[in-house]
Design a protein around this motif. Structure first.
Motif, PDB file in Angstrom:
ATOM      1  N   GLU A 130       0.824  -1.213   0.000  1.00 43.17           N
ATOM      2  CA  GLU A 130       0.000   0.000   0.000  1.00 43.17           C
ATOM      3  C   GLU A 130       0.858   1.263   0.000  1.00 43.17           C
ATOM      4  O   GLU A 130       1.921   1.289   0.588  1.00 43.17           O
ATOM      5  CB  GLU A 130      -0.889   0.033   1.250  1.00 43.17           C
ATOM      6  CG  GLU A 130      -1.883  -1.099   1.321  1.00 43.17           C
ATOM      7  CD  GLU A 130      -2.814  -0.965   2.521  1.00 43.17           C
ATOM      8  OE1 GLU A 130      -2.792   0.077   3.197  1.00 43.17           O
ATOM      9  OE2 GLU A 130      -3.571  -1.929   2.767  1.00 43.17           O
ATOM     10  N   GLY A 131       0.327   2.304  -0.597  1.00 45.33           N
ATOM     11  CA  GLY A 131       0.976   3.618  -0.491  1.00 45.33           C
ATOM     12  C   GLY A 131       1.730   4.013  -1.741  1.00 45.33           C
ATOM     13  O   GLY A 131       1.582   3.394  -2.793  1.00 45.33           O
ATOM     14  N   LYS A 132       2.527   5.051  -1.630  1.00 47.68           N
ATOM     15  CA  LYS A 132       3.391   5.443  -2.741  1.00 47.68           C
ATOM     16  C   LYS A 132       4.648   4.577  -2.678  1.00 47.68           C
ATOM     17  O   LYS A 132       5.080   4.214  -1.591  1.00 47.68           O
ATOM     18  CB  LYS A 132       3.762   6.924  -2.615  1.00 47.68           C
ATOM     19  CG  LYS A 132       2.557   7.842  -2.762  1.00 47.68           C
ATOM     20  CD  LYS A 132       2.867   9.220  -2.203  1.00 47.68           C
ATOM     21  CE  LYS A 132       1.605   9.986  -1.879  1.00 47.68           C
ATOM     22  NZ  LYS A 132       0.748   9.321  -0.853  1.00 47.68           N
ATOM     23  N   PRO A 133       5.233   4.277  -3.833  1.00 43.86           N
ATOM     24  CA  PRO A 133       6.316   3.289  -3.826  1.00 43.86           C
ATOM     25  C   PRO A 133       7.655   3.778  -3.277  1.00 43.86           C
ATOM     26  O   PRO A 133       8.497   2.959  -2.932  1.00 43.86           O
ATOM     27  CB  PRO A 133       6.440   2.891  -5.292  1.00 43.86           C
ATOM     28  CG  PRO A 133       5.769   3.958  -6.059  1.00 43.86           C
ATOM     29  CD  PRO A 133       4.784   4.636  -5.178  1.00 43.86           C
ATOM     30  N   ILE A 134       7.876   5.075  -3.216  1.00 44.35           N
ATOM     31  CA  ILE A 134       9.084   5.609  -2.568  1.00 44.35           C
ATOM     32  C   ILE A 134       8.627   6.796  -1.732  1.00 44.35           C
ATOM     33  O   ILE A 134       7.951   7.688  -2.255  1.00 44.35           O
ATOM     34  CB  ILE A 134      10.119   6.118  -3.595  1.00 44.35           C
ATOM     35  CG1 ILE A 134      10.713   4.968  -4.402  1.00 44.35           C
ATOM     36  CG2 ILE A 134      11.234   6.896  -2.889  1.00 44.35           C
ATOM     37  CD1 ILE A 134      11.691   5.408  -5.488  1.00 44.35           C
ATOM     38  N   THR A 135       8.978   6.802  -0.440  1.00 45.90           N
ATOM     39  CA  THR A 135       8.632   8.008   0.324  1.00 45.90           C
ATOM     40  C   THR A 135       9.726   8.505   1.263  1.00 45.90           C
ATOM     41  O   THR A 135       9.723   9.684   1.603  1.00 45.90           O
ATOM     42  CB  THR A 135       7.329   7.836   1.153  1.00 45.90           C
ATOM     43  OG1 THR A 135       7.376   6.590   1.850  1.00 45.90           O
ATOM     44  CG2 THR A 135       6.088   7.860   0.267  1.00 45.90           C
ATOM     45  N   THR A 136      10.641   7.619   1.702  1.00 42.45           N
ATOM     46  CA  THR A 136      11.631   8.105   2.674  1.00 42.45           C
ATOM     47  C   THR A 136      13.040   7.599   2.359  1.00 42.45           C
ATOM     48  O   THR A 136      13.210   6.538   1.750  1.00 42.45           O
ATOM     49  CB  THR A 136      11.287   7.656   4.112  1.00 42.45           C
ATOM     50  OG1 THR A 136      11.271   6.230   4.173  1.00 42.45           O
ATOM     51  CG2 THR A 136       9.943   8.203   4.567  1.00 42.45           C
ATOM     52  N   MET A 137      14.028   8.350   2.787  1.00 42.52           N
ATOM     53  CA  MET A 137      15.422   7.911   2.639  1.00 42.52           C
ATOM     54  C   MET A 137      16.313   8.609   3.664  1.00 42.52           C
ATOM     55  O   MET A 137      15.980   9.693   4.138  1.00 42.52           O
ATOM     56  CB  MET A 137      15.931   8.173   1.222  1.00 42.52           C
ATOM     57  CG  MET A 137      16.162   9.617   0.858  1.00 42.52           C
ATOM     58  SD  MET A 137      16.418   9.828  -0.936  1.00 42.52           S
ATOM     59  CE  MET A 137      18.000   9.029  -1.185  1.00 42.52           C
ATOM     60  N   THR A 138      17.439   7.959   3.961  1.00 43.30           N
ATOM     61  CA  THR A 138      18.388   8.601   4.877  1.00 43.30           C
ATOM     62  C   THR A 138      19.664   8.992   4.134  1.00 43.30           C
ATOM     63  O   THR A 138      20.153   8.262   3.271  1.00 43.30           O
ATOM     64  CB  THR A 138      18.738   7.701   6.091  1.00 43.30           C
ATOM     65  OG1 THR A 138      19.690   8.403   6.901  1.00 43.30           O
ATOM     66  CG2 THR A 138      19.342   6.366   5.689  1.00 43.30           C
ATOM     67  N   TYR A 139      20.161  10.186   4.516  1.00 45.39           N
ATOM     68  CA  TYR A 139      21.403  10.702   3.942  1.00 45.39           C
ATOM     69  C   TYR A 139      22.565  10.582   4.917  1.00 45.39           C
ATOM     70  O   TYR A 139      23.635  11.152   4.684  1.00 45.39           O
ATOM     71  CB  TYR A 139      21.226  12.184   3.572  1.00 45.39           C
ATOM     72  CG  TYR A 139      20.245  12.436   2.453  1.00 45.39           C
ATOM     73  CD1 TYR A 139      20.530  12.023   1.164  1.00 45.39           C
ATOM     74  CD2 TYR A 139      19.042  13.099   2.688  1.00 45.39           C
ATOM     75  CE1 TYR A 139      19.633  12.261   0.123  1.00 45.39           C
ATOM     76  CE2 TYR A 139      18.140  13.347   1.666  1.00 45.39           C
ATOM     77  CZ  TYR A 139      18.442  12.919   0.385  1.00 45.39           C
ATOM     78  OH  TYR A 139      17.570  13.159  -0.631  1.00 45.39           O
ATOM     79  N   ASP A 140      22.351   9.838   6.008  1.00 45.60           N
ATOM     80  CA  ASP A 140      23.369   9.833   7.067  1.00 45.60           C
ATOM     81  C   ASP A 140      24.672   9.157   6.648  1.00 45.60           C
ATOM     82  O   ASP A 140      25.695   9.339   7.304  1.00 45.60           O
ATOM     83  CB  ASP A 140      22.825   9.138   8.323  1.00 45.60           C
ATOM     84  CG  ASP A 140      21.949  10.086   9.136  1.00 45.60           C
ATOM     85  OD1 ASP A 140      21.557  11.133   8.588  1.00 45.60           O
ATOM     86  OD2 ASP A 140      21.668   9.775  10.300  1.00 45.60           O
ATOM     87  N   PHE A 141      24.642   8.357   5.590  1.00 48.45           N
ATOM     88  CA  PHE A 141      25.865   7.688   5.154  1.00 48.45           C
ATOM     89  C   PHE A 141      26.485   8.431   3.969  1.00 48.45           C
ATOM     90  O   PHE A 141      27.353   7.920   3.276  1.00 48.45           O
ATOM     91  CB  PHE A 141      25.584   6.221   4.826  1.00 48.45           C
ATOM     92  CG  PHE A 141      25.004   5.501   6.018  1.00 48.45           C
ATOM     93  CD1 PHE A 141      25.837   4.924   6.958  1.00 48.45           C
ATOM     94  CD2 PHE A 141      23.625   5.467   6.221  1.00 48.45           C
ATOM     95  CE1 PHE A 141      25.309   4.307   8.085  1.00 48.45           C
ATOM     96  CE2 PHE A 141      23.087   4.850   7.339  1.00 48.45           C
ATOM     97  CZ  PHE A 141      23.922   4.271   8.282  1.00 48.45           C
TER      98      PHE A 141
END
Ligand SMILES: Cc1cc2nc3c(=O)[nH]c(=O)nc-3n(C[C@H](O)[C@H](O)[C@H](O)COP(=O)(O)OP(=O)(O)OC[C@H]3O[C@@H](n4cnc5c(N)ncnc54)[C@H](O)[C@@H]3O)c2cc1C
Ligand code: SF4
Lengths: 204, 532
Positions: free
Chosen positions: B315-326
């Motif tokens: 369910e939902g949109k196929p991409i919504t979050t990501m981390t830039y910590d690396f």
């Protein structure tokens, strides 16, 4: 060249050699088999080893399943029930071009386990496939292609007409409804769940 | 008889659509008829309502090309609008460090910035802004973040990391969270190129000819005409070439058939274009794509993350979050990566190990794998985009047609390239795996399912093959997209991008295409186009 490249080069050659056969296949268009050819029964047994399932006499689309093909290692539907064989024979897949090479090597490995593949128990079938899919097997990529057919039928619902779990047994097992004609009304937790590093969503 | 056009544009993805639209705007401003701009697209002439929620092999054959090469599998699109029909619409500016990178394969020339001097984040920013406006990029609110993205954010948070919402080229008011972007949005909610650049180009009168697959290019001596393009006619029903060929003579030719096709077209044309750079067909990249999955324990999701549970992978949109910590703060080129939550399609179920032993047991197929698939709805999928080197090379002799060998009318093609990961490409992928595993398995919330070794690299973001550079001894085109040695011959789109980007590539491809298009419009009069 790495070992891997050599292997993949081998596949490229094998496929190139098989292309005329694939073209011929496309011209003749497959008739739905009334009875299963022995090679097809063995392919079903292979698909059942890759994505095992419950014993059934017919696939979800009503095609014949060879009585010895499914080992019954798992209580839920598997790749055979999900019509992996029909997908292999589909003119837009063209696995038929690779099937002879794949089956010949399969029977070679099965012989080491004491059988024709179809006659082996599930564990012995698995051992034969472990060998076939080993990086040391020069024909490994042909096996990979065969395994990909099983997954494409099971996870991909590639010949399901309704594109719902009604005729995509793999999706039923995975918990995927399939088509979502109205979408999902409540698809979010609805709250902030982490600190954000950026103001706009991308780095400077 | 050979037909004539001012401009021929091969391909209608980001590179092609943006060139067509910006040229059409310029023709309109000059009071000229844009019908003499011709777009040739190998696939069907899709409209916004052409798409279905369907993984059926017949629909896949209309929209996808899955290229199986030596060492890399590449997922690409076909048909009017190219990758924008199938993409997941993540639309991100690439971090500044990308354009300053100096890391590369050991055999890839002297120490230098890998991008041409004229291109940096600062010089590209105005074009990024233009691309964002045209593609109507918006950032979802947390209410619009899918549960799979929410779980990833919560996992990152619990591990002490930040996690950002990803800007999307989606009409967020229209999107009904169906998570079927991968076969084309059936709700008209995705801002594909059919909804913006291509619609405008067509309205202005650009000629769009689907079912034409460009095969080769040769030079014309009838100035101001410079090139003759040969295209194979494709049959709509079978998707196969009919055997018919058409020729078009033009003043300007823009190759925008994507990274998997531009180089093969030039390689096929090499005898007629003898001054082409030696680099044609080299430095094919994967954008550092590196997939993995996490199987979550719904009880631990409740107890540790404080969420009401999780079983809604679909369910939902196929991409919504990501981390830039690396990525952020890391000084050394070739070590950075970002980690994004993604849903490519249910078919990626094949790609992951079930994550259990003992060694010697099958891990990506067999009984345990099947049982792991039965918990599929408790998964999330992750895409690491790592700073790898461009490790692919096309074979010098391309397929007889198109960019790869297509054995039948289906979606699968056999790629005529090799892909061999460099030490750096391996090391940075291993580092990404370790980071994903640590975040996922902390406090027993999830089980990390790594990509099986079987598949080599699995990539939806091919780049390069005709990379831009400051000189022909380093690349195929100049920073304005013009092929070294061939006036009026351009490459635009993914094929010119010289490095992986750390983020999904479409917005950078669009920004580079905007920059190439504005240069082309500026030079138009010199090239014989009716522009002032
Ligand atoms: C499933 C999927 C999901 C993706 N999700 C994202 C995402 O969320 N965010 C993101 O940034 N990127 C995403 N991408 C990648 C993005 O779609 C591509 O990077 C982008 O489309 C590349 O643009 P392009 O113009 O270079 O090529 P394309 O968009 O591939 O366009 C090339 C066009 O040329 C046509 N063509 C090819 N050969 C010929 C020929 N010989 N003659 C005529 N026409 C030809 C093709 O049919 C195609 O229409 C995704 C890709 C896929 C496949
Ligand atoms: S998630 Fe939104 S944009 Fe994607 S297919 Fe569903 S409605 Fe369309």
């Amino acid at each position: 060249m790495t070992r891997r490249e050599v292997l993949r080069g081998g596949l490229l050659g094998a496929i190139a050699a098989a292309l005329p056969a694939a073209a011929a296949w496309e011209r003749t268009a497959p008739a739905q088999a009334l009875a299963l050819a022995p090679a097809d029964a063995t392919l079903q047994a292979f698909f059942d080893t890759v994505v095992p399932g419950r014993r059934v006499a017919r696939t979800v689309s009503g095609a014949v399943v060879h009585p010895g093909a499914i080992a019954g290692a798992d209580p839920d539907p598997g790749a055979v029930e999900a019509d992996a064989l029909a997908l292999a024979q589909h003119p837009r897949i063209g696995f038929d071009a690779l099937a002879p090479a794949s089956l010949a090597d399969l029977e070679l490995r099965a012989a080491e386990q004491g059988g024709p593949f179809l006659a082996l128990a599930f564990d012995a079938r698995t051992r034969a496939c472990v060998q076939g899919l080993d990086f040391g097997n020069p024909l490994r990529t042909v096996w990979e292609a065969a395994a990909a057919v099983a997954f494409t039928a099971f996870c991909g619902g590639a010949i399901s007409r309704t594109q719902t779990r009604a005729d995509a047994p793999g999706w039923a097992v995975m918990g995927l409804p399939g088509r979502a004609p109205h979408g999902y009304p409540d698809a979010s937790y609805g709250r902030r769940l982490a600190r954000e590093r950026t103001r706009k969503g991308y780095l400077a | 008889m050979t037909r004539r056009a001012d401009v021929v544009i091969a391909g209608s993805g980001f590179g092609g659509a943006i060139a067509a639209r910006r040229l059409a705007d310029a023709y309109a401003r000059a009071g000229e008829d844009p019908a003499r701009i011709v777009v040739l697209e190998r696939g069907e002439g899709f409209a916004v309502d052409s798409f279905e929620q369907s993984m059926h092999i017949d629909h896949l054959s209309r929209v996808y090309r899955l290229i199986q090469g030596q060492g890399m599998q590449v997922v690409t699109a076909t048909g009017l609008g190219g990758g924008s029909n199938l993409y997941l619409a993540a639309s991100l500016r690439a971090p500044r460090e990308v354009f300053e990178r100096r890391d590369r394969r050991p055999d890839d020339g002297p120490d230098r910035r890998m991008w041409p001097k004229a291109i940096s984040r600062a010089t590209l920013d105005p074009y990024y802004a233009r691309a964002e406006r045209a593609l109507r990029v918006r950032r979802p609110s947390w209410d619009q973040v899918s549960r799979s993205g929410g779980v990833w954010a919560a996992l990152c948070d619990a591990a002490g990391h930040t996690c950002d919402r990803v800007p999307l080229a989606i009409d967020l008011d229209r999107c009904v969270d169906a998570k079927w972007c991968h076969t084309g949005c059936a709700f008209g909610a995705k801002n594909s190129l059919l909804t913006n650049h291509l619609a405008i180009a067509r309205r202005r009168g650009v000629t769009v000819e689907p079912l034409r697959e460009v095969q080769s290019v040769r030079q014309s001596s009838a100035r101001p005409y410079r090139y003759v393009v040969t295209a194979a006619v494709v049959d709509a029903a079978t998707g196969r070439p009919t055997g018919g060929l058409e020729e078009l003579e033009c003043k300007v030719l823009v190759l925008a058939t994507g990274a998997m096709n531009d180089a093969p077209i030039l390689l096929r044309s090499r005898a007629a274009l003898p001054s082409l750079s030696e680099h044609v067909g080299r430095h094919l990249g994967s954008n550092g794509d590196h997939l993995a999955a996490v199987e979550l324990d719904p009880g631990r999701v409740r107890d540790v993350l404080g969420l009401p549970g999780y079983a809604e992978f679909h369910e939902g949109k196929p991409i919504t979050t990501m981390t830039y910590d690396f990525w952020a703060g890391r000084r050394r080129d070739g070590t950075r990566f970002t980690l994004q939550e993604i849903f490519l399609s249910p078919l990626t179920g094949i790609l992951y190990d079930d994550g259990r032993g003992p060694p010697g047991d099958p891990s990506w197929w067999g009984l345990q794998k099947k049982r792991s698939l039965a918990r599929w709805s408790h998964r999330i999928e992750l895409l690491a985009m790592v700073e790898d080197t461009h490790d692919g090379t096309f074979l010098p002799v391309p397929a007889p047609h198109g960019g790869a060998v297509r054995p039948n009318g289906g979606p699968v093609e056999i790629g005529t390239f090799t892909y061999e990961l460099s030490d750096q490409s391996r090391a940075v992928r291993a580092a990404a795996d370790a980071a994903m595993r640590a975040i996922a398995e902390r406090s027993g919330v999830g089980r990390f399912l790594p990509m099986t070794e079987t598949e080599g690299v699995y990539c939806a973001h091919p780049l390069g093959g005709c990379r831009m550079a400051d000189s022909p001894d380093l690349g195929v085109t100049a920073d304005d997209g013009e092929v070294f040695g061939y006036e009026g011959l351009y490459c635009s789109g993914s094929s010119v991008v010289p490095t992986s980007l750390g983020v999904n590539p479409s917005l950078t491809i669009a920004a580079v295409a905007e920059r190439i298009a504005s240069g082309l419009v500026r030079r138009g009069a010199d090239l014989g186009l009716p522009l002032k």
